[in-house]
Design a protein around this motif. Structure first.
Motif, PDB file in Angstrom:
ATOM      1  N   ASP A   1       0.824  -1.228   0.000  1.00 12.33           N
ATOM      2  CA  ASP A   1       0.000   0.000   0.000  1.00 12.33           C
ATOM      3  C   ASP A   1       0.852   1.270   0.000  1.00 12.33           C
ATOM      4  OD1 ASP A   1      -2.425  -1.567   0.243  1.00 12.33           O
ATOM      5  OD2 ASP A   1      -1.860  -1.859   2.334  1.00 12.33           O
ATOM      6  N   VAL A   2       1.859   1.323  -0.869  1.00 17.65           N
ATOM      7  CA  VAL A   2       2.737   2.490  -0.971  1.00 17.65           C
ATOM      8  C   VAL A   2       2.591   3.100  -2.354  1.00 17.65           C
ATOM      9  CG1 VAL A   2       5.156   3.197  -1.110  1.00 17.65           C
ATOM     10  CG2 VAL A   2       4.405   1.717   0.752  1.00 17.65           C
ATOM     11  N   SER A   3       2.633   4.426  -2.409  1.00 19.13           N
ATOM     12  CA  SER A   3       2.571   5.136  -3.680  1.00 19.13           C
ATOM     13  C   SER A   3       3.907   5.840  -3.935  1.00 19.13           C
ATOM     14  CB  SER A   3       1.437   6.159  -3.662  1.00 19.13           C
ATOM     15  OG  SER A   3       1.410   6.884  -4.863  1.00 19.13           O
ATOM     16  N   ILE A   4       4.469   5.566  -5.113  1.00 19.33           N
ATOM     17  CA  ILE A   4       5.706   6.189  -5.568  1.00 19.33           C
ATOM     18  C   ILE A   4       5.346   7.029  -6.790  1.00 19.33           C
ATOM     19  CG2 ILE A   4       8.049   5.802  -6.436  1.00 19.33           C
ATOM     20  CD1 ILE A   4       7.633   4.660  -3.608  1.00 19.33           C
ATOM     21  N   GLY A   5       5.698   8.312  -6.791  1.00 20.29           N
ATOM     22  CA  GLY A   5       5.350   9.206  -7.887  1.00 20.29           C
ATOM     23  C   GLY A   5       6.154   8.941  -9.147  1.00 20.29           C
ATOM     24  N   ASN A   6       6.003   9.799 -10.126  1.00 21.98           N
ATOM     25  CA  ASN A   6       6.738   9.709 -11.383  1.00 21.98           C
ATOM     26  C   ASN A   6       8.180  10.186 -11.196  1.00 21.98           C
ATOM     27  OD1 ASN A   6       4.360   8.947 -12.800  1.00 21.98           O
ATOM     28  ND2 ASN A   6       3.790  11.098 -12.997  1.00 21.98           N
ATOM     29  N   ASN A   7       9.076   9.661 -12.027  1.00 20.14           N
ATOM     30  CA  ASN A   7      10.471  10.119 -12.095  1.00 20.14           C
ATOM     31  C   ASN A   7      11.230  10.001 -10.775  1.00 20.14           C
ATOM     32  OD1 ASN A   7      10.250  11.030 -14.909  1.00 20.14           O
ATOM     33  ND2 ASN A   7       8.861  12.555 -14.031  1.00 20.14           N
ATOM     34  N   CYS A   8      10.906   8.984  -9.987  1.00 23.46           N
ATOM     35  CA  CYS A   8      11.635   8.751  -8.736  1.00 23.46           C
ATOM     36  C   CYS A   8      12.794   7.799  -8.981  1.00 23.46           C
ATOM     37  CB  CYS A   8      10.706   8.169  -7.674  1.00 23.46           C
ATOM     38  SG  CYS A   8       9.482   9.345  -7.063  1.00 23.46           S
ATOM     39  N   LYS A   9      13.858   7.967  -8.202  1.00 20.91           N
ATOM     40  CA  LYS A   9      15.005   7.070  -8.264  1.00 20.91           C
ATOM     41  C   LYS A   9      15.281   6.560  -6.859  1.00 20.91           C
ATOM     42  CE  LYS A   9      17.167   9.062 -12.376  1.00 20.91           C
ATOM     43  NZ  LYS A   9      15.969   8.753 -13.059  1.00 20.91           N
ATOM     44  N   ILE A  10      15.145   5.251  -6.682  1.00 21.34           N
ATOM     45  CA  ILE A  10      15.382   4.618  -5.392  1.00 21.34           C
ATOM     46  C   ILE A  10      16.594   3.718  -5.557  1.00 21.34           C
ATOM     47  CG2 ILE A  10      14.413   3.146  -3.591  1.00 21.34           C
ATOM     48  CD1 ILE A  10      11.618   4.082  -4.650  1.00 21.34           C
ATOM     49  N   GLN A  11      17.683   4.082  -4.901  1.00 22.54           N
ATOM     50  CA  GLN A  11      18.944   3.360  -5.044  1.00 22.54           C
ATOM     51  C   GLN A  11      18.915   2.049  -4.252  1.00 22.54           C
ATOM     52  OE1 GLN A  11      21.648   4.748  -7.132  1.00 22.54           O
ATOM     53  NE2 GLN A  11      19.719   5.661  -7.775  1.00 22.54           N
ATOM     54  N   ASN A  12      20.011   1.307  -4.290  1.00 26.65           N
ATOM     55  CA  ASN A  12      20.085  -0.033  -3.718  1.00 26.65           C
ATOM     56  C   ASN A  12      19.851  -0.047  -2.207  1.00 26.65           C
ATOM     57  OD1 ASN A  12      20.881  -0.607  -6.318  1.00 26.65           O
ATOM     58  ND2 ASN A  12      23.006  -1.033  -5.792  1.00 26.65           N
TER      59      ASN A  12
ATOM     60  N   GLY B   1       9.584  12.837  -8.499  1.00 24.96           N
ATOM     61  CA  GLY B   1      10.958  13.311  -8.555  1.00 24.96           C
ATOM     62  C   GLY B   1      11.775  13.148  -7.296  1.00 24.96           C
ATOM     63  N   VAL B   2      11.447  12.174  -6.457  1.00 24.58           N
ATOM     64  CA  VAL B   2      12.200  11.950  -5.215  1.00 24.58           C
ATOM     65  C   VAL B   2      13.394  11.041  -5.492  1.00 24.58           C
ATOM     66  CG1 VAL B   2      12.099  10.888  -2.908  1.00 24.58           C
ATOM     67  CG2 VAL B   2      10.202  12.306  -3.733  1.00 24.58           C
ATOM     68  N   PHE B   3      14.542  11.394  -4.910  1.00 26.13           N
ATOM     69  CA  PHE B   3      15.746  10.575  -4.988  1.00 26.13           C
ATOM     70  C   PHE B   3      16.030  10.005  -3.613  1.00 26.13           C
ATOM     71  CE2 PHE B   3      20.271   9.922  -4.402  1.00 26.13           C
ATOM     72  CZ  PHE B   3      20.637   9.227  -5.539  1.00 26.13           C
ATOM     73  N   CYS B   4      16.116   8.666  -3.519  1.00 29.56           N
ATOM     74  CA  CYS B   4      16.486   7.990  -2.276  1.00 29.56           C
ATOM     75  C   CYS B   4      17.849   7.356  -2.474  1.00 29.56           C
ATOM     76  CB  CYS B   4      15.468   6.906  -1.934  1.00 29.56           C
ATOM     77  SG  CYS B   4      13.821   7.511  -1.542  1.00 29.56           S
ATOM     78  N   GLY B   5      18.851   7.866  -1.762  1.00 28.51           N
ATOM     79  CA  GLY B   5      20.211   7.370  -1.897  1.00 28.51           C
ATOM     80  C   GLY B   5      20.376   5.970  -1.334  1.00 28.51           C
ATOM     81  N   PRO B   6      21.489   5.312  -1.694  1.00 29.81           N
ATOM     82  CA  PRO B   6      21.715   3.930  -1.258  1.00 29.81           C
ATOM     83  C   PRO B   6      21.643   3.779   0.257  1.00 29.81           C
ATOM     84  CG  PRO B   6      23.405   4.628  -2.818  1.00 29.81           C
ATOM     85  CD  PRO B   6      22.601   5.844  -2.481  1.00 29.81           C
ATOM     86  N   SER B   7      20.932   2.737   0.665  1.00 26.68           N
ATOM     87  CA  SER B   7      20.841   2.341   2.075  1.00 26.68           C
ATOM     88  C   SER B   7      20.250   3.405   2.981  1.00 26.68           C
ATOM     89  CB  SER B   7      22.215   1.903   2.606  1.00 26.68           C
ATOM     90  OG  SER B   7      22.721   0.838   1.830  1.00 26.68           O
ATOM     91  N   CYS B   8      19.485   4.362   2.425  1.00 23.05           N
ATOM     92  CA  CYS B   8      18.767   5.274   3.327  1.00 23.05           C
ATOM     93  C   CYS B   8      17.671   4.478   4.028  1.00 23.05           C
ATOM     94  CB  CYS B   8      18.228   6.494   2.583  1.00 23.05           C
ATOM     95  SG  CYS B   8      16.847   6.211   1.475  1.00 23.05           S
TER      96      CYS B   8
END
Length: 194
Positions: A55-66, A79-86
């Motif tokens: 039940d999670v919503s991720i918007g357009n153009n997001c980058k979720i790292q490893n 447009g959210v960026f989640c860096g590695p291991s955050c």
């Protein structure tokens, strides 16, 4: 899961549960798991070993790292960026022997936010548009739009532009020249162009 006209890519090592929607142009890389009723927007990149949902919503153009887990109660706008291991938390007082799934707190990550590698976002907080969370920071309260946050616990150390440039005292973006202004109550806004 059907993929009409190859609109998106899912690596064969990843799992996608029932009820997941994936937008056109998105990529799901190795060993990731999308749980039920997750929505992934268009043109997203989901790195290796990422868990999202349910039940999670991720918007357009997001980058979720490893190596990132995004739990129920968390919303990423465009447009959210989640860096590695955050790290995102979901309850403030976890105990292994106490069930607290009905206590998950809402955490809203607004449009254009950058979350640096190995940083922690404590649940129940809102990260304002285009704020920038430095690597390793621990966010324990709401964050203003465009704020640059660093440290443990995270404190505001400056302002960042929409383009990702650190603003000096003149509040002009060094990347694209956009001008900003501070309001009387210390919020940053884009200045109206001449």
């Amino acid at each position: 899961m059907t993929n009409p006209n190859n609109q998106y890519f899912i690596h064969e090592s990843s799992y996608v549960d029932d009820g997941v929607t994936i937008g056109e142009g998105s990529y799901i890389w190795h060993f990731s798991h999308l749980l039920s009723h997750v929505h992934i927007g268009k043109n997203c990149t989901i790195g290796q070993n990422v868990m999202i949902g349910p039940d999670v919503s991720i918007g357009n153009n997001c980058k979720i790292q490893n190596n990132v887990s995004i739990y129920k109660g968390i919303t990423l706008e465009d447009g959210v960026f989640c860096g590695p291991s955050c790290v995102f938390t979901n309850v403030n007082n976890p105990r292994a022997m106490v069930e607290r799934k009905n206590e998950f707190r809402q955490t809203i990550i607004k449009k254009g936010v950058t979350i640096g590698a190995n940083s922690t976002i404590v649940c129940g907080n809102e990260l304002g548009e285009y704020c920038f969370i430095a690597a390793g920071a621990v966010v324990t309260h709401d964050v203003k739009a465009y704020a640059l946050m660093a440290g443990v616990p995270a404190k505001q150390i400056g302002w960042m532009s929409k383009a990702g440039g650190k603003l000096n005292d003149d509040l002009i973006c060094p990347i694209d020249g956009q001008k900003y202004r501070l309001t009387h109550d210390n919020f940053l806004l884009e200045a109206i162009s001449d």
